[in-house]
Design an enzyme around this catalytic site. Structure first.
Site, short mmCIF file in Angstrom:
data_model
loop_
_atom_site.label_atom_id
_atom_site.label_comp_id
_atom_site.label_asym_id
_atom_site.label_seq_id
_atom_site.Cartn_x
_atom_site.Cartn_y
_atom_site.Cartn_z
CE LYS A 37 -1.98 -1.12 3.93
NZ LYS A 37 -1.29 -2.40 4.23
NE ARG A 97 -4.36 -0.84 10.11
CZ ARG A 97 -3.22 -0.58 9.46
NH1 ARG A 97 -3.00 0.58 8.94
NH2 ARG A 97 -2.32 -1.49 9.33
NE ARG A 106 7.75 -2.56 6.14
CZ ARG A 106 6.44 -2.68 6.13
NH1 ARG A 106 5.72 -2.07 5.21
NH2 ARG A 106 5.82 -3.42 7.03
NE ARG A 133 6.59 -0.41 9.82
CZ ARG A 133 5.45 -0.45 9.14
NH1 ARG A 133 5.39 0.12 7.94
NH2 ARG A 133 4.39 -1.04 9.62
NE ARG A 186 2.30 -4.61 11.14
CZ ARG A 186 3.31 -4.49 10.28
NH1 ARG A 186 4.51 -4.94 10.60
NH2 ARG A 186 3.11 -3.92 9.14
P1 AP5 Z 1 4.85 -1.61 1.81
O1 AP5 Z 1 4.51 -0.79 0.61
O2 AP5 Z 1 5.59 -0.97 2.93
O3 AP5 Z 1 3.53 -2.36 2.33
P2 AP5 Z 1 2.27 -1.81 3.14
O4 AP5 Z 1 1.06 -2.47 2.58
O5 AP5 Z 1 2.29 -0.32 3.18
O6 AP5 Z 1 2.61 -2.46 4.52
P3 AP5 Z 1 2.60 -1.92 6.00
O7 AP5 Z 1 3.17 -3.03 6.83
O8 AP5 Z 1 3.22 -0.56 6.12
O9 AP5 Z 1 1.10 -1.81 6.26
P4 AP5 Z 1 0.44 -1.77 7.60
O10 AP5 Z 1 -0.93 -1.42 7.18
O11 AP5 Z 1 0.55 -2.95 8.46
O12 AP5 Z 1 1.29 -0.66 8.41
P5 AP5 Z 1 1.04 0.86 8.66
O13 AP5 Z 1 2.31 1.55 8.56
O14 AP5 Z 1 -0.13 1.37 7.89
O15 AP5 Z 1 5.66 -2.90 1.28
C1 AP5 Z 1 6.14 -3.87 2.20
C2 AP5 Z 1 7.54 -4.34 1.74
O16 AP5 Z 1 7.42 -5.09 0.54
C3 AP5 Z 1 8.50 -3.18 1.41
O17 AP5 Z 1 9.79 -3.54 1.80
C4 AP5 Z 1 8.40 -3.04 -0.13
O18 AP5 Z 1 9.64 -2.56 -0.69
C5 AP5 Z 1 8.10 -4.47 -0.55
N1 AP5 Z 1 7.18 -4.52 -1.68
C6 AP5 Z 1 6.13 -3.72 -1.94
N2 AP5 Z 1 5.49 -4.12 -3.05
C7 AP5 Z 1 6.16 -5.24 -3.50
C8 AP5 Z 1 6.00 -6.10 -4.62
N3 AP5 Z 1 4.99 -5.93 -5.50
N4 AP5 Z 1 6.87 -7.13 -4.76
C9 AP5 Z 1 7.90 -7.32 -3.87
N5 AP5 Z 1 8.10 -6.52 -2.80
C10 AP5 Z 1 7.26 -5.49 -2.61
O19 AP5 Z 1 0.56 0.82 10.20
C11 AP5 Z 1 1.47 0.50 11.23
C12 AP5 Z 1 0.73 0.46 12.56
O20 AP5 Z 1 0.14 1.75 12.84
C13 AP5 Z 1 -0.45 -0.52 12.67
O21 AP5 Z 1 -0.01 -1.83 12.98
C14 AP5 Z 1 -1.25 0.12 13.80
O22 AP5 Z 1 -0.67 -0.12 15.05
C15 AP5 Z 1 -1.13 1.60 13.50
N6 AP5 Z 1 -2.18 2.10 12.61
C16 AP5 Z 1 -2.01 2.54 11.32
N7 AP5 Z 1 -3.19 2.91 10.80
C17 AP5 Z 1 -4.14 2.70 11.78
C18 AP5 Z 1 -5.54 2.87 11.84
N8 AP5 Z 1 -6.25 3.32 10.79
N9 AP5 Z 1 -6.17 2.55 12.98
C19 AP5 Z 1 -5.49 2.08 14.06
N10 AP5 Z 1 -4.15 1.89 14.07
C20 AP5 Z 1 -3.48 2.20 12.94
#
Ligand code: AP5
Length: 217
Positions: A13, A88, A127, A160, A171
């Protein structure tokens, strides 16, 4: 244009939102990154959110509601925004409906990036992010030009806190239980678009560019 990017942790994402926001001149509303920055800066938000983020649990809805409202009211979000990591759960989805209505905006589409669970652990544990600007890399799939150095700002690349395997597994469970039901929620409203995320970063981007940017231009 307001688009939600939905998908499990590691689906891509953030990576795709970064590329799409640049290509389409849209705001990238990355809730996880807002929280990580607040934690680094030890703001009140960061102090409240830290324990939840590090354990891979969702931060309480009332805290997130304030964050998202402030972000969607910002000037750069008026021309359009990609919502990465929000909503979420069903409470957040209902809050988003009401907030957009209040702001005179609407949701154009919800793009679900579908990736098999087996691939997600490898993506998250490999990552690396820039400690300066937050840009995302991967030890196998998305390397920087110089070892451990951000291409964008020269910052050091780090792992991270919540990308340790045990936390990633938690997660994924939280995702299945709380975020998974949003696929049906948006499908029933005719807003859901599915993308096969189990392809290279560029292949996914080409599909999304056509789906999101060209179909709305
Ligand atoms: P990446 O693009 O970083 O993936 P992502 O979907 O953004 O993954 P996240 O783990 O960041 O999502 P998340 O929703 O768990 O975390 P968030 O930061 O939002 O890609 C992942 C890896 O794969 C990278 O290394 C990339 O280079 C690689 N990659 C990408 N595409 C690829 C492909 N096609 N092929 C191969 N490799 C690829 O949230 C973190 C925390 O914040 C949550 O756990 C929670 O505690 C809190 N939080 C965030 N939002 C909320 C909310 N709305 N409500 C409550 N808590 C929240």
């Amino acid at each position: 244009m307001h688009i939600v990017l939905l998908g499990p942790p590691g689906a891509g994402k953030g990576t795709q939102a970064e590329m799409l926001s640049e290509a389409g001149d849209l705001a990238h509303v990355a809730v996880g990154e807002i929280l990580r920055q607040a934690i680094r800066e030890k703001t009140d938000l960061g102090i409240e959110a830290e324990m939840y983020v590090e354990q891979g649990e969702l931060v309480p809805d009332e805290i997130i509601a304030g964050v998202i409202e402030e972000r969607l009211r910002a000037d750069d979000a008026q021309k359009g925004a990609l919502l990465d990591g929000f909503p979420r759960n069903l409470t957040q989805a209902e809050f988003l409906d009401q907030l957009l209505k209040k702001l005179g905006l609407s949701l154009d589409a919800v793009v679900y990036i579908d990736v098999p669970f087996a691939a997600l652990i490898r993506r998250s544990t490999g990552r690396r992010i820039c400690s300066g600007c937050g840009r995302v890399y991967h030890v196998e799939f998305n390397l920087p030009q110089r070892d451990n150095v951000c291409d964008e700002c020269g910052g050091e690349l780090i792992q991270r806190e919540d990308d340790r395997e045990e936390t990633v597994r938690n997660r994924l469970e939280v995702y299945l239980e709380q975020t998974g039901p949003l696929v049906d929620y948006y499908d029933e409203r005719g807003l859901l678009r599915r993308v096969d995320g189990d392809q290279s970063i560029d292949e996914v981007f080409q599909v999304l560019k056509t789906m999101v940017l060209e179909s709305h231009s």
